[in-house]
Design a protein around this motif. Structure first.
Motif, mmCIF file in Angstrom:
data_model
loop_
_atom_site.group_PDB
_atom_site.id
_atom_site.type_symbol
_atom_site.label_atom_id
_atom_site.label_comp_id
_atom_site.label_asym_id
_atom_site.label_seq_id
_atom_site.Cartn_x
_atom_site.Cartn_y
_atom_site.Cartn_z
ATOM 1 N N GLY A 72 0.662 -1.081 0.121
ATOM 2 C CA GLY A 72 0.069 0.299 -0.008
ATOM 3 C C GLY A 72 1.263 1.935 0.282
ATOM 4 N N LEU A 73 1.752 1.590 0.849
ATOM 5 C CA LEU A 73 2.821 2.237 1.164
ATOM 6 C C LEU A 73 2.937 2.737 -0.383
ATOM 7 N N LYS A 74 4.341 1.390 -0.913
ATOM 8 C CA LYS A 74 4.463 1.864 -2.329
ATOM 9 C C LYS A 74 3.356 1.795 -3.277
ATOM 10 N N GLY A 88 3.096 7.715 -8.390
ATOM 11 C CA GLY A 88 2.412 8.908 -8.691
ATOM 12 C C GLY A 88 2.826 10.198 -8.202
ATOM 13 N N LEU A 89 2.740 9.814 -6.130
ATOM 14 C CA LEU A 89 2.861 11.191 -5.785
ATOM 15 C C LEU A 89 4.686 11.623 -5.135
ATOM 16 N N GLY A 90 5.320 11.272 -6.005
ATOM 17 C CA GLY A 90 6.706 11.302 -6.404
ATOM 18 C C GLY A 90 7.034 12.319 -7.356
ATOM 19 N N ALA A 98 12.907 6.468 1.364
ATOM 20 C CA ALA A 98 14.147 7.519 1.162
ATOM 21 C C ALA A 98 14.087 7.082 -0.518
ATOM 22 N N SER A 99 13.165 6.327 -0.958
ATOM 23 C CA SER A 99 13.000 6.628 -2.270
ATOM 24 C C SER A 99 12.211 7.653 -3.059
ATOM 25 N N LEU A 100 11.003 8.296 -1.909
ATOM 26 C CA LEU A 100 10.192 8.639 -2.333
ATOM 27 C C LEU A 100 11.700 10.257 -2.350
ATOM 28 N N PHE A 101 11.987 10.769 -1.461
ATOM 29 C CA PHE A 101 13.259 12.054 -1.557
ATOM 30 C C PHE A 101 14.014 11.829 -2.678
ATOM 31 N N THR A 102 14.276 10.516 -3.716
ATOM 32 C CA THR A 102 14.862 11.564 -4.230
ATOM 33 C C THR A 102 14.546 11.676 -5.649
ATOM 34 N N LYS A 103 13.625 12.283 -5.728
ATOM 35 C CA LYS A 103 12.460 12.609 -6.851
ATOM 36 C C LYS A 103 11.457 12.719 -6.721
ATOM 37 N N SER A 104 11.297 13.669 -5.158
ATOM 38 C CA SER A 104 10.068 13.768 -5.432
ATOM 39 C C SER A 104 10.006 15.694 -4.583
ATOM 40 N N SER A 105 9.168 16.680 -5.258
ATOM 41 C CA SER A 105 9.393 17.720 -3.535
ATOM 42 C C SER A 105 8.659 17.765 -2.278
ATOM 43 N N VAL A 106 8.930 16.416 -1.434
ATOM 44 C CA VAL A 106 8.034 16.625 -0.197
ATOM 45 C C VAL A 106 9.190 17.267 0.665
ATOM 46 N N ARG A 107 8.666 18.276 1.155
ATOM 47 C CA ARG A 107 10.111 19.122 2.136
ATOM 48 C C ARG A 107 9.899 18.905 3.879
ATOM 49 N N GLU A 108 8.099 18.422 4.125
ATOM 50 C CA GLU A 108 7.919 18.349 5.080
ATOM 51 C C GLU A 108 7.258 16.957 5.785
ATOM 52 N N LEU A 109 7.987 15.980 6.217
ATOM 53 C CA LEU A 109 7.771 14.750 6.368
ATOM 54 C C LEU A 109 7.411 14.602 7.936
ATOM 55 N N PHE A 110 6.006 13.707 8.037
ATOM 56 C CA PHE A 110 5.488 13.257 9.164
ATOM 57 C C PHE A 110 5.328 12.015 10.233
ATOM 58 N N ILE A 111 5.637 11.427 10.487
ATOM 59 C CA ILE A 111 5.811 10.085 10.500
ATOM 60 C C ILE A 111 5.709 9.359 12.018
ATOM 61 N N GLY A 125 16.879 0.759 12.424
ATOM 62 C CA GLY A 125 17.382 0.301 10.569
ATOM 63 C C GLY A 125 16.348 1.312 9.897
ATOM 64 N N GLY A 126 15.033 1.416 9.896
ATOM 65 C CA GLY A 126 14.303 1.804 8.800
ATOM 66 C C GLY A 126 13.752 3.364 9.497
ATOM 67 N N ALA A 127 15.312 3.910 10.009
ATOM 68 C CA ALA A 127 15.529 5.610 10.550
ATOM 69 C C ALA A 127 16.896 5.735 9.795
ATOM 70 N N THR A 128 17.505 4.900 9.438
ATOM 71 C CA THR A 128 18.809 4.516 8.723
ATOM 72 C C THR A 128 18.712 4.949 7.141
ATOM 73 N N GLU A 129 17.620 3.570 6.991
ATOM 74 C CA GLU A 129 17.451 4.204 5.319
ATOM 75 C C GLU A 129 16.774 4.658 5.200
ATOM 76 N N LEU A 130 15.887 6.335 5.852
ATOM 77 C CA LEU A 130 15.187 6.973 5.850
ATOM 78 C C LEU A 130 16.297 7.940 5.516
ATOM 79 N N LEU A 131 17.172 8.224 6.095
ATOM 80 C CA LEU A 131 18.252 9.288 6.229
ATOM 81 C C LEU A 131 19.807 9.894 5.683
ATOM 82 N N ARG A 132 19.778 8.145 5.408
ATOM 83 C CA ARG A 132 21.069 8.232 4.690
ATOM 84 C C ARG A 132 21.181 9.102 3.022
ATOM 85 N N PRO A 133 20.402 9.125 2.524
ATOM 86 C CA PRO A 133 20.371 9.930 0.990
ATOM 87 C C PRO A 133 20.074 11.022 1.702
ATOM 88 N N LEU A 134 19.326 11.555 2.163
ATOM 89 C CA LEU A 134 19.250 13.157 2.764
ATOM 90 C C LEU A 134 20.256 13.325 3.472
#
Length: 356
Positions: A164-166, A172-174, A197-210, A218-227
């Motif tokens: 569902g998240l994918k 299209g959200l990206g 993380a894959s979303l941030f490499t090709k989107s204009s999202v500036r604010e993320l609330f999770i 582990g999940g937070a590391t994968e999210l923040l690594r490209p940033l």
């Protein structure tokens, strides 16, 4: 349609009152036809705006738990039908709370959001709070957001699987205009870090609330690594550019002065024009970047130091080198005393403007 045409002949406050009365009458009619429960909160909002003689720009569809009976259930369909029938295009914020939406509801909502229809509904904020969306609905919503005016999307308390998240993010959200995305208390696990993380490499999202999920270290590391990597690389490039510019300024600039003077008048006109264009069409910088990150209560703790240490390194890099980042919420996570000291030191270095 007669009410809408008569409203178009009026001006200002009179037209707004006629439109709102027609909208509520049409909504009540569709509720009766579909055996649905009318929303009392929507009625209060409409009556309040009629009293103020203003158009209704924010619609909230919410039903208390004890409102519907066994035979009369709340539904989204009557509202969507009324908006289309009256061609009410003044809504900018649409909030839908605690409704079990079926696929047909999502289809009708997406058709309203998408800009391909004959009538354009410029909704910029969409909030579906605890609406029980399945994987297909999430993917369809992502595709609709891509071709809509939405800049803020909130899906808090909507349980999501990995598929569902994918479907939502990669469907299209990206490629959309969304700047703010909220996925709080959606049951996201450590698996979601890579998807986000894959979303941030090709989107204009500036604010993320999770907030309130289970990304863990582990999940937070994968999210923040490209940033973090992108922020550090951009900072290094910027410092290198500044260094080269400083060296160039040491050379004689007498030959440049005359050309600058000749171009000054023309440059002034171009600068004003460029500023006007940027104001009306703000461009988004390339690459993953973030202004606000709220990752409150995500089971990040110091029970496994081998996982927490690399995460804290990425967080500190992001804090030190990302000039875009203005808010970071790590509340209700347990990063330990050592992690707190590292974060404090990175804040000090950010404030001091450390060079590489």
């Amino acid at each position: 349609m007669r009410n809408a045409r008569s409203a178009s002949r009026g001006t200002g406050s009179d037209a707004a009152v006629v439109l709102l009365r027609a909208l509520w009458k049409r909504y009540e009619h569709h509720c009766t036809q579909t055996d649905s429960c009318p929303c009392t909160l929507l009625k209060q909002e409409i009556l309040l705006n009629i009293e103020k003689q203003q158009t209704l720009k924010k619609i909230t569809l919410s039903f208390p738990d004890d409102t519907p009976s066994d035979t009369v259930l709340p539904s989204l369909q009557p509202l969507l039908m009324a908006l289309r029938d009256e061609r009410y295009t003044h809504v900018e914020e649409l909030n839908i709370w605690k409704l079990s939406l079926e696929q047909k509801d999502i289809v009708e909502l997406c058709l309203l959001l998408e800009r391909g229809g004959r009538t354009v509904y410029p909704i910029r904020l969409l909030e579906l709070l605890d609406c029980k969306l399945n994987d297909w609905c999430l993917e369809r919503l992502g595709k609709a957001v891509k071709s809509s005016f939405i800049t803020t999307l909130c899906l808090d308390y909507t349980r999501m699987s990995e598929e569902g998240l994918k479907g939502l993010l990669l469907g299209g959200l990206g490629a959309s205009q969304v700047r703010s995305l909220s996925l709080c208390y959606c049951g996201l696990g450590s698996w979601s870090g890579t998807v986000l993380a894959s979303l941030f490499t090709k989107s204009s999202v500036r604010e993320l609330f999770i907030d309130g999920n289970e990304l863990q270290c582990g999940g937070a590391t994968e999210l923040l690594r490209p940033l973090a990597e992108k922020s550090q690389k951009m900072a290094e490039t910027q410092n290198m550019t500044i260094s080269i510019t400083d060296d160039a300024e040491l050379k004689p600039q007498s030959n440049m002065k005359s050309s600058v003077q000749r171009k000054s008048a023309h440059k002034g006109k171009k600068t004003k024009k460029r500023r006007a264009q940027n104001k009306s069409h703000p461009e988004v910088k390339g690459g993953p970047w973030l202004k606000k990150l709220h990752i409150f209560d995500n089971s990040i703790d110091d029970q496994e130091p081998n996982q927490l240490k690399p995460l804290m390194e990425l967080i500190c890099i992001l804090v030190k080198f990302s000039s875009d980042l203005t808010e970071l919420d790590l509340g209700e996570n347990h990063i330990g005393e050592a992690g707190g000291k590292e974060l404090l030191e990175s804040l000090r270095e950010r404030k001091a403007g450390v060079d590489f």
